[in-house]
Design a protein around this motif. Structure first.
Motif, PDB file in Angstrom:
ATOM      1  N   MET A   1      22.537  39.011  35.108  1.00  0.00           N
ATOM      2  CA  MET A   1      23.314  38.603  36.337  1.00  0.00           C
ATOM      3  C   MET A   1      24.493  39.197  36.049  1.00  0.00           C
ATOM      4  O   MET A   1      25.005  38.705  35.581  1.00  0.00           O
ATOM      5  N   TYR A   2      25.102  39.618  36.780  1.00  0.00           N
ATOM      6  CA  TYR A   2      26.554  39.611  37.556  1.00  0.00           C
ATOM      7  C   TYR A   2      26.890  39.968  38.490  1.00  0.00           C
ATOM      8  O   TYR A   2      26.403  40.026  39.483  1.00  0.00           O
ATOM      9  N   THR A   3      28.680  39.690  38.859  1.00  0.00           N
ATOM     10  CA  THR A   3      28.885  39.440  40.429  1.00  0.00           C
ATOM     11  C   THR A   3      29.319  40.620  40.585  1.00  0.00           C
ATOM     12  O   THR A   3      29.313  41.785  40.346  1.00  0.00           O
ATOM     13  N   LYS A   4      29.377  40.922  42.524  1.00  0.00           N
ATOM     14  CA  LYS A   4      29.752  41.245  42.767  1.00  0.00           C
ATOM     15  C   LYS A   4      31.193  41.999  41.686  1.00  0.00           C
ATOM     16  O   LYS A   4      32.078  43.484  41.747  1.00  0.00           O
ATOM     17  N   GLU A   5      32.390  41.040  41.650  1.00  0.00           N
ATOM     18  CA  GLU A   5      33.748  41.251  41.238  1.00  0.00           C
ATOM     19  C   GLU A   5      33.479  42.352  40.279  1.00  0.00           C
ATOM     20  O   GLU A   5      34.490  42.929  39.980  1.00  0.00           O
ATOM     21  N   ASP A   6      32.382  41.830  39.156  1.00  0.00           N
ATOM     22  CA  ASP A   6      32.303  42.463  37.811  1.00  0.00           C
ATOM     23  C   ASP A   6      31.960  43.731  37.945  1.00  0.00           C
ATOM     24  O   ASP A   6      32.349  44.357  36.656  1.00  0.00           O
ATOM     25  N   GLN A   7      31.190  44.191  38.859  1.00  0.00           N
ATOM     26  CA  GLN A   7      31.232  45.300  38.778  1.00  0.00           C
ATOM     27  C   GLN A   7      32.130  46.088  39.325  1.00  0.00           C
ATOM     28  O   GLN A   7      32.678  47.248  38.895  1.00  0.00           O
ATOM     29  N   GLN A   8      33.163  45.285  40.364  1.00  0.00           N
ATOM     30  CA  GLN A   8      34.226  46.146  40.619  1.00  0.00           C
ATOM     31  C   GLN A   8      35.345  46.489  39.860  1.00  0.00           C
ATOM     32  O   GLN A   8      35.577  47.438  39.026  1.00  0.00           O
ATOM     33  N   LEU A   9      35.043  45.513  38.447  1.00  0.00           N
ATOM     34  CA  LEU A   9      36.065  45.185  37.273  1.00  0.00           C
ATOM     35  C   LEU A   9      35.671  46.292  36.109  1.00  0.00           C
ATOM     36  O   LEU A   9      36.679  47.082  35.496  1.00  0.00           O
ATOM     37  N   ALA A  10      34.714  46.179  36.330  1.00  0.00           N
ATOM     38  CA  ALA A  10      33.945  47.672  34.811  1.00  0.00           C
ATOM     39  C   ALA A  10      34.260  48.306  35.597  1.00  0.00           C
ATOM     40  O   ALA A  10      34.432  49.970  34.432  1.00  0.00           O
ATOM     41  N   GLU A  11      33.862  48.910  36.503  1.00  0.00           N
ATOM     42  CA  GLU A  11      34.277  50.527  37.088  1.00  0.00           C
ATOM     43  C   GLU A  11      35.475  50.879  36.880  1.00  0.00           C
ATOM     44  O   GLU A  11      35.906  51.955  36.565  1.00  0.00           O
ATOM     45  N   LYS A  12      36.277  50.211  37.372  1.00  0.00           N
ATOM     46  CA  LYS A  12      37.880  50.756  37.448  1.00  0.00           C
ATOM     47  C   LYS A  12      38.321  50.669  36.221  1.00  0.00           C
ATOM     48  O   LYS A  12      38.618  51.574  35.633  1.00  0.00           O
ATOM     49  N   LEU A  13      38.113  50.257  35.184  1.00  0.00           N
ATOM     50  CA  LEU A  13      38.101  49.659  33.635  1.00  0.00           C
ATOM     51  C   LEU A  13      37.522  50.929  32.784  1.00  0.00           C
ATOM     52  O   LEU A  13      38.110  51.502  32.408  1.00  0.00           O
ATOM     53  N   LEU A  14      35.929  51.127  33.580  1.00  0.00           N
ATOM     54  CA  LEU A  14      35.625  53.544  32.799  1.00  0.00           C
ATOM     55  C   LEU A  14      35.876  54.001  34.019  1.00  0.00           C
ATOM     56  O   LEU A  14      36.432  54.419  33.015  1.00  0.00           O
ATOM     57  N   ASP A  15      36.189  54.022  34.952  1.00  0.00           N
ATOM     58  CA  ASP A  15      37.092  55.233  35.112  1.00  0.00           C
ATOM     59  C   ASP A  15      38.600  54.518  35.574  1.00  0.00           C
ATOM     60  O   ASP A  15      39.171  56.755  35.028  1.00  0.00           O
ATOM     61  N   HIS A  16      39.232  54.568  35.424  1.00  0.00           N
ATOM     62  CA  HIS A  16      40.514  54.077  35.701  1.00  0.00           C
ATOM     63  C   HIS A  16      41.346  54.321  34.301  1.00  0.00           C
ATOM     64  O   HIS A  16      41.969  54.975  33.692  1.00  0.00           O
TER      65      HIS A  16
END
Length: 365
Positions: A1-16
């Protein structure tokens, strides 16, 4: 499991940050199990993008043992057999620093640190990762990290995500007038409490940083002309190679540190004696993240403190080179000096006073 904030951070790390594309290889390195939720989010998001994750999970205490016991032959073999061949196949890299004890490596001898830097850190990371991948590194929040920041755990967690999941596009635009000014500048002078130092940046390259290589981010860096640095400078608290410094003061003549004082002079002298380049400077930068206000003994945050500058001992970056070569790269931060460009005051303390630069002040965000 992971938090909503971790998902947002993961997306920023990969896309941006890494701009990961379908079919690419990406190394996901986690040092310390504290960040396992973010790693899980990254793996899931990498596969959703039809890219290939290569996972390295490391234990900080095991790493300390390897550092203490390793010599040049050991680290050369580690690089040649394991990480360098793999890194050469990577298109991208995310490094999560999730160790909870920032002093874990404080007892590692100088010779062992030098062997690691020379035979492993430099070839694997500075030469291969930095120069040939889309990379980003970050810390991960923990109660221990909150203690260093002198914050309650939940308040620090909120601060962390505010600093990391940030409007970097707006910051990128706000940096452009400062970059334009610095590209025309010859002489920079910093003046403040315990600091009066100047150096030339004439003709040097300037690199704006807005979430591509560090998270959190917010800096604009170059390097000083190597023999032009003269004066004295006082730095904020810092930790380097696991060794804490409550303050560092340097006296510089023609680009070389000729005298020093600190809260830990024996450790400082060892660092300065690493090699010839360790007493010279390889980077100069403006810290520009409006969320980060005070030092917390973590350079990935401290070097981004708004109204700060770091004048870095050791190795330069190839993208903004001044010819300094060293096995160290120590980002020491000076908070709130007045900054002059060719004699003109552009920042008074921590606030930019030149009209076209006021968009970088915290109230603009």
């Amino acid at each position: 499991m992971y938090t909503k904030e971790d998902q947002q951070l993961a997306e920023k790390l990969l896309d941006h940050s890494t701009e990961l594309e379908s079919g690419q290889n990406i190394m996901l390195q986690l040092i310390g199990l504290n960040g396992i939720g973010l790693l899980r989010a990254l793996v899931e998001q990498v596969r959703k993008r039809d890219a290939h994750p290569f996972i390295k999970i490391e234990d900080p205490e095991m790493n300390r043992v390897l550092l203490e016991e390793g010599d040049e032959d050991f680290w050369a073999n580690q690089a040649e057999v394991d990480q360098l061949p793999l890194m050469k196949q990577m298109d991208a890299f995310v490094g999560i620093r999730a160790a909870e004890n920032i002093y874990e490596n404080s007892g590692v001898p100088k010779e062992a640190n030098n062997a690691y830097s020379k035979e492993f850190l430099n070839p694997v990371h500075f030469k291969e990762r930095v120069e040939h991948t889309n990379w980003v590194v970050l810390r991960y929040p923990s109660p221990a990290f909150a203690m260093n920041a002198k914050m309650p755990t939940e308040k620090f967690r909120n601060f962390y995500y505010n600093a990391c999941i940030f409007d970097y596009e707006k910051l990128e635009q706000a940096m452009k007038p400062l970059e334009d000014l610095l590209r025309k500048t010859d002489l920079i002078q910093l003046k403040g409490d315990g600091t009066d130092i100047q150096f030339s940046v004439k003709g040097q390259n300037w690199i704006p940083c807005f979430g591509k290589r560090n998270i959190p981010d917010g800096e604009l860096f170059s390097s000083p002309i190597i023999d032009s640095v003269n004066g004295h400078i006082t730095y904020a608290p810092s930790v380097y190679q696991g060794k804490p410094f409550e303050y560092v003061k340097l006296e510089v003549e023609d680009g070389i540190v000729v005298d020093f004082d600190s809260s830990n002079n024996s450790a400082l002298e060892e660092i300065l004696d690493t090699d010839e380049g360790a007493r010279r400077f390889g980077e100069f930068s403006f810290g520009l993240n409006p969320v980060i206000k005070e030092p917390m003994y973590d350079i990935l945050f401290d070097e981004k403190i708004y109204g700060s500058n770091h004048l870095t001992l050791g190795k330069d970056y190839a993208i903004a080179s001044n010819g300094n070569s060293s096995n160290i790269h120590w980002d020491l931060v000076c908070i709130g000096p007045d900054v002059y460009c060719d004699g003109e005051l552009i920042r008074k303390g921590r606030e930019f006073v030149k009209d076209e630069l006021k968009g970088l002040n915290p109230d603009a965000f």
